[in-house]
Design an enzyme around this catalytic site. Structure first.
Site, mmCIF file in Angstrom:
data_model
loop_
_atom_site.group_PDB
_atom_site.id
_atom_site.type_symbol
_atom_site.label_atom_id
_atom_site.label_comp_id
_atom_site.label_asym_id
_atom_site.label_seq_id
_atom_site.Cartn_x
_atom_site.Cartn_y
_atom_site.Cartn_z
ATOM 1 N N HIS A 96 -28.241 -29.438 -32.722
ATOM 2 C CA HIS A 96 -27.018 -29.622 -33.502
ATOM 3 C C HIS A 96 -27.281 -30.473 -34.740
ATOM 4 O O HIS A 96 -26.653 -30.293 -35.773
ATOM 5 C CB HIS A 96 -25.930 -30.280 -32.648
ATOM 6 C CG HIS A 96 -25.407 -29.394 -31.561
ATOM 7 N ND1 HIS A 96 -25.490 -28.025 -31.619
ATOM 8 C CD2 HIS A 96 -24.788 -29.685 -30.383
ATOM 9 C CE1 HIS A 96 -24.949 -27.512 -30.530
ATOM 10 N NE2 HIS A 96 -24.514 -28.490 -29.763
ATOM 11 N N ASP A 107 -28.907 -29.849 -28.094
ATOM 12 C CA ASP A 107 -27.934 -30.709 -28.777
ATOM 13 C C ASP A 107 -28.672 -31.401 -29.920
ATOM 14 O O ASP A 107 -29.493 -30.774 -30.567
ATOM 15 C CB ASP A 107 -27.308 -31.698 -27.793
ATOM 16 C CG ASP A 107 -25.910 -32.143 -28.215
ATOM 17 O OD1 ASP A 107 -25.722 -32.422 -29.416
ATOM 18 O OD2 ASP A 107 -25.009 -32.214 -27.373
#
Length: 516
Positions: free
Chosen positions: A286, A252
């Site tokens: 991300h 993430d």
């Protein structure tokens, strides 16, 4: 004699006085370094022994250890030596009873984090060893996959303990299943240090200080491949945070700054403030450095510098939505290199979640006074600024940028935006496409790759625009295209458009005299 000298040298290397601090080898507390026995109780005894003597260092020599959760107390240092590996069990029952925690910005009672501390001072996790969270079993319980998982005793226990939780505005989040614990979560602590170690396979967020003061995270490597919500470093509602020389590749966001979510975050109203992030490399993730979307307590006075993002989905990303509230302000980003960015190099998005326009209130987030300089980027899109109709993004500057991207900047609902010495080479579209914004300043904005029939600047319904000091060196068709009936008050000066066929192209609805 040699053993005593070696011990003294090691203590000095750790910055510990041999006379003032206790040094405890976990092997002397029944802990096995061959993974043949769960070490949880032995580690707990070593910590308790050190606490009785005012604190000390819990030492893990080379070897492989299997353990449950470890709770740090005041004046305790965990030292994991080179060659030592701490492997945390994936038996969920080992992380009971549940403890006070915070999960994505909401105060809850949840599984114990793998490393946990509550209202402690002068704590540290150091060394050149490895800690492994064995998160794969936990990952199956992420909200992405939990639809096919039946009700469990852990879910029922979580519900029982969280009947009065101040949940986010989005209903039903608790019913998704139980919530995975973070790897390292000190709460309400002071003087926290995490240095040198390698961390991998976190169940959830990896390094997640909450409500802490004076946090140092230095020289840490984090690797969480192909895993949901395994952010790298997430200091939330902390003050005086120093992150440096870290290497992060996760499932993430690499580094995320947060301060609580929706009603729970606004009730606490504890900002994230005085953070420095420097000399770090970020690979898979991300976002490289992200602020939000849980920022309801506010985020302010943040400096990000001397970092490399290579292969992240986005570079710098600041995100929120109506309902969060909170102010993001006084942010400086400088001296950054971004490569292979899959989406946007820079994002400021106040509509991260789909919402409808509402009156300005405590639920309305604010972005202001954010500045970017000395950035080189290569990837998909240069930047995306998306404010709210009722409250635009305000006071943003871009200076000394060199971008090679598929597309340029897109700006919506923004105010007082400055570009100075910005070079963007796109594969398609304008360098800057802006709409429904005001007080836009353009100075020395150029491209070496103009496109036939495509303007370098494409502006719609902008007011109070300054375009000065621009000298396109490469022949191009159109420098500025103006559209929209609300376009007004353009100031043009000190530009040299001799290499441009059409310096200004206007659409029929643009008012006469818009540039006077």
């Amino acid at each position: 004699m040699r053993k005593n000298i070696s011990l003294t040298l090691l203590l000095l290397a750790l910055g510990i006085s041999a006379q003032a601090q206790v040094y405890l080898n976990v092997l002397k507390f029944g802990v096995k370094n061959d993974s043949s026995k769960l070490a949880t109780e032995g580690i707990k005894k070593a910590i308790a022994t050190a606490v009785k003597q005012g604190g000390g260092t819990i030492y893990f020599p080379a070897g492989k250890y299997k353990t449950g959760p470890i709770e740090l107390k005041s004046n305790i240092t965990i030292f994991i030596d080179a060659g030592a590996e701490l492997h945390f069990t994936d038996d969920f029952d080992a992380y009971l009873p549940m403890v006070p925690s915070r999960w994505e910005g909401t105060d809850v009672i949840n599984f114990s984090p793998l490393f946990y501390a509550y209202k402690a001072e002068n704590i540290a996790i150091k060394g050149r060893g490895l800690i492994d969270g064995h998160g794969k079993k936990w990952w199956a319980y992420s909200e992405v996959h939990v639809k096919n998982i039946p009700t469990s005793k852990w879910q029922e226990e979580f519900k029982r303990l969280n009947k009065d939780v101040l949940a986010p505005d989005l209903p039903g989040w608790i019913e998704k299943g139980f919530l995975r614990p973070p790897f390292i979560q000190p709460m309400f602590c002071k003087n926290v240090q995490i240095e040198g170690i390698t961390i991998r396979n976190s169940p959830f967020w990896t390094v997640n200080p909450e409500f802490c003061d004076n946090v140092t995270i230095h020289g840490v490597t984090i690797e969480n491949p192909h895993s949901p919500n395994t952010d790298g470093i997430n200091p939330e509602s902390c003050s005086n945070v120093h992150i440096s020389n870290c290497h992060i590749s996760v499932g993430d966001d690499c580094i995320t700054i947060k301060s609580g979510k929706d009603r729970s975050g606004r009730k606490r109203n504890i900002p994230a403030e005085n953070y420095t992030i420097t000399n770090c490399t970020m690979l898979s993730g991300h976002g490289g450095v992200v602020i939000g979307s849980e920022m309801s307590g506010g985020v302010k006075k943040i400096v990000i510098s001397n970092c490399i993002f290579d292969g992240t989905d986005r570079g710098i990303r600041i995100k929120t939505a109506r309902g969060r509230g909170g102010v993001v302000e006084d942010i400086r980003v400088d001296n950054i290199v971004m490569k292979n960015i899959k989406e946007q190099a820079i994002v400021l998005d106040m509509q991260y979640a789909k919402t409808t326009v509402e009156p300005i209130s405590e639920r309305t987030p604010i972005f202001r006074n954010i500045h970017f300089s000395n950035i080189t980027a290569q990837g998909n899109q240069a930047g995306y600024l998306n404010g709210l109709e009722e409250l635009p993004i305000e006071d943003i500057s871009f200076q000394d940028l060199n971008f090679d991207t598929q597309s340029g900047f897109v700006i919506k609902n923004s105010k007082n935006i400055q570009f100075d010495n910005v070079h963007v080479n796109t594969e398609r579209g304008a360098v800057i496409k802006a709409e429904n914004s005001q007080q836009i300043s353009i100075k020395q904005v150029l491209t070496n790759k103009p496109h036939a029939g495509v303007p370098i600047l494409d502006f719609s319904n902008l007011q109070q625009v300054s375009i000065q000091g621009n000298i396109p060196l490469v022949p191009s068709d159109i420098y500025l295209k103006v559209s929209g009936e609300k376009s007004t008050n353009y100031l043009m000066g000190d530009n040299n458009f001799k290499n441009v066929k059409t310096p200004i192209q206007t659409s029929p609805e643009v008012p006469v005299g818009f540039n006077q």
